[in-house]
Design a protein around this motif. Sequence first.
Motif, PDB file in Angstrom:
ATOM      1  N   TYR A   7       0.833  -1.190   0.000  1.00  0.00           N
ATOM      2  CA  TYR A   7       0.000   0.000   0.000  1.00  0.00           C
ATOM      3  C   TYR A   7       0.876   1.253   0.000  1.00  0.00           C
ATOM      4  N   PRO A   8       0.982   1.930  -1.142  1.00  0.00           N
ATOM      5  CA  PRO A   8       1.853   3.111  -1.215  1.00  0.00           C
ATOM      6  C   PRO A   8       1.490   4.165  -0.183  1.00  0.00           C
ATOM      7  N   VAL A   9       2.497   4.750   0.417  1.00  0.00           N
ATOM      8  CA  VAL A   9       2.293   5.810   1.400  1.00  0.00           C
ATOM      9  C   VAL A   9       1.674   7.014   0.707  1.00  0.00           C
ATOM     10  N   GLN A  10       0.634   7.551   1.303  1.00  0.00           N
ATOM     11  CA  GLN A  10      -0.036   8.735   0.764  1.00  0.00           C
ATOM     12  C   GLN A  10      -0.439   9.642   1.914  1.00  0.00           C
ATOM     13  N   LEU A  11      -0.155  10.942   1.768  1.00  0.00           N
ATOM     14  CA  LEU A  11      -0.540  11.927   2.778  1.00  0.00           C
ATOM     15  C   LEU A  11      -1.522  12.959   2.243  1.00  0.00           C
ATOM     16  N   ILE A  12      -1.585  13.060   0.902  1.00  0.00           N
ATOM     17  CA  ILE A  12      -2.546  13.960   0.257  1.00  0.00           C
ATOM     18  C   ILE A  12      -3.283  13.172  -0.819  1.00  0.00           C
ATOM     19  N   GLN A  13      -4.586  13.146  -0.758  1.00  0.00           N
ATOM     20  CA  GLN A  13      -5.370  12.479  -1.783  1.00  0.00           C
ATOM     21  C   GLN A  13      -5.461  13.353  -3.030  1.00  0.00           C
ATOM     22  N   ASP A 223       3.199   7.138  -3.007  1.00  0.00           N
ATOM     23  CA  ASP A 223       2.470   7.818  -4.078  1.00  0.00           C
ATOM     24  C   ASP A 223       3.383   8.922  -4.601  1.00  0.00           C
ATOM     25  N   GLY A 224       3.953   8.706  -5.762  1.00  0.00           N
ATOM     26  CA  GLY A 224       4.924   9.648  -6.312  1.00  0.00           C
ATOM     27  C   GLY A 224       4.342  10.954  -6.792  1.00  0.00           C
ATOM     28  N   ASN A 225       3.012  11.073  -6.811  1.00  0.00           N
ATOM     29  CA  ASN A 225       2.371  12.334  -7.183  1.00  0.00           C
ATOM     30  C   ASN A 225       1.936  13.130  -5.951  1.00  0.00           C
ATOM     31  N   ASP A 226       2.344  12.651  -4.779  1.00  0.00           N
ATOM     32  CA  ASP A 226       2.050  13.293  -3.504  1.00  0.00           C
ATOM     33  C   ASP A 226       3.364  13.843  -2.944  1.00  0.00           C
ATOM     34  N   VAL A 227       3.595  15.127  -3.122  1.00  0.00           N
ATOM     35  CA  VAL A 227       4.887  15.716  -2.763  1.00  0.00           C
ATOM     36  C   VAL A 227       5.175  15.589  -1.276  1.00  0.00           C
ATOM     37  N   LEU A 228       4.142  15.657  -0.442  1.00  0.00           N
ATOM     38  CA  LEU A 228       4.353  15.580   1.000  1.00  0.00           C
ATOM     39  C   LEU A 228       4.740  14.164   1.427  1.00  0.00           C
ATOM     40  N   GLU A 251      10.275   3.261  -3.973  1.00  0.00           N
ATOM     41  CA  GLU A 251       9.619   3.195  -5.279  1.00  0.00           C
ATOM     42  C   GLU A 251       8.509   4.243  -5.286  1.00  0.00           C
ATOM     43  N   ALA A 252       8.695   5.290  -6.073  1.00  0.00           N
ATOM     44  CA  ALA A 252       7.706   6.359  -6.183  1.00  0.00           C
ATOM     45  C   ALA A 252       6.808   6.062  -7.381  1.00  0.00           C
TER      46      ALA A 252
END
Length: 365
Positions: A7-13, A223-228, A251-252
């Motif tokens: 599950y890729p790490v994500q902080l901003i949807q 999540d490589g599209n989530d800069v945070l 792995e982004a």
Amino acid sequence: MVDKIAYPVQLIQPDGRRVLRPDYTSLVRDIGPDELRALYVDLVVTRRVDVEATALQRQGELGLWAPMLGQEAAQVGSARALRRDDYAFISYREHAVAYCRGVDPAEMTRMWRGTAHSGWDPSAVNVTNPAIVVGSQGLHATGYAMGAHLDGAEIATIAYFGDGATSQGDIAEALGFSMSFNAPVVFFCQNNQWAISEPVHLQSPVPISQRAAGYGMPAVRVDGNDVLAVLAVTRQATQRAREGSGPSFIEAITYRMGPHTTSDDPTRYRSSAETAEWTARDPIDRMHRLLDREGLLDDAFLARVRTTADDIAARLRSGAVGAPAPPPLSVFDHVYTSAHPLVDEERAQYAAYLAAITDTEEALS
């Protein structure tokens, strides 16, 4: 760490809402309103740089360009996690990394225009020049990290590469050496889904980050599209390297929205539906929505961002178009750090050839 891989790490949807991940949110607790705005400026500026350089190539001012459209968050987030004395080894698409490390936009296109062997002085900004040989920078970063470790330097080294490079032996060797010698290096894979025209699922039926497990190396997908989120996981990996805990693999998950290079036509091998799906996850739009949700956007700020981006793009353009043609014999400069008899011989032969051409032209005039 299997959960981090699955599950890729994500902080901003994608819609700009925050994601509650205490384990990673704590790593970016210091990122307040001003820092969030600064990250947004970086994203917008680096995309503007990329668009300008692509236009320069289309206008015949550059021989080639490798667009990074869509990958801005992976590069900005990771680069902003680095400290001044950390060292970045890039491939050929990390224009945002170069910008964030302090490379002058006027110097970014020299190699792509063919007016210099390279673009900038790596030692001045601790980031290498673009590496066209796929995967080679993994070994370079590992060797540098090993040397830094032996010297007692508390730094992190980061190697950037794409999903296609993970099929190269150089990356495999770098992963092995780094674990054997506990090298303080972070392997940062920008999985943009395509190695030119080859989709990533043909290279690896499992997440690329799982390859690190074969070397005993901790890995995380983000999540490589989530800069945070990228900032958070890179901070974690670089701190691990600095404290002597060894290498890590990131792995982004992102997407190359444009062509592989300006010589490529992506419409020949991927569908418009796929591109549209990823366009909805655009990293700049995501950050824009976050700032809007948190009341950090206003017309004056957006106007300043546009002006900044335009000014930097203009500097890049003037640096490219205004670059003087190098003296022909300068092609032999900086091949070795000191004089080399073979290079000296070749220089003399080429000088004689140029002189013969000049004599012929004068005789015919």
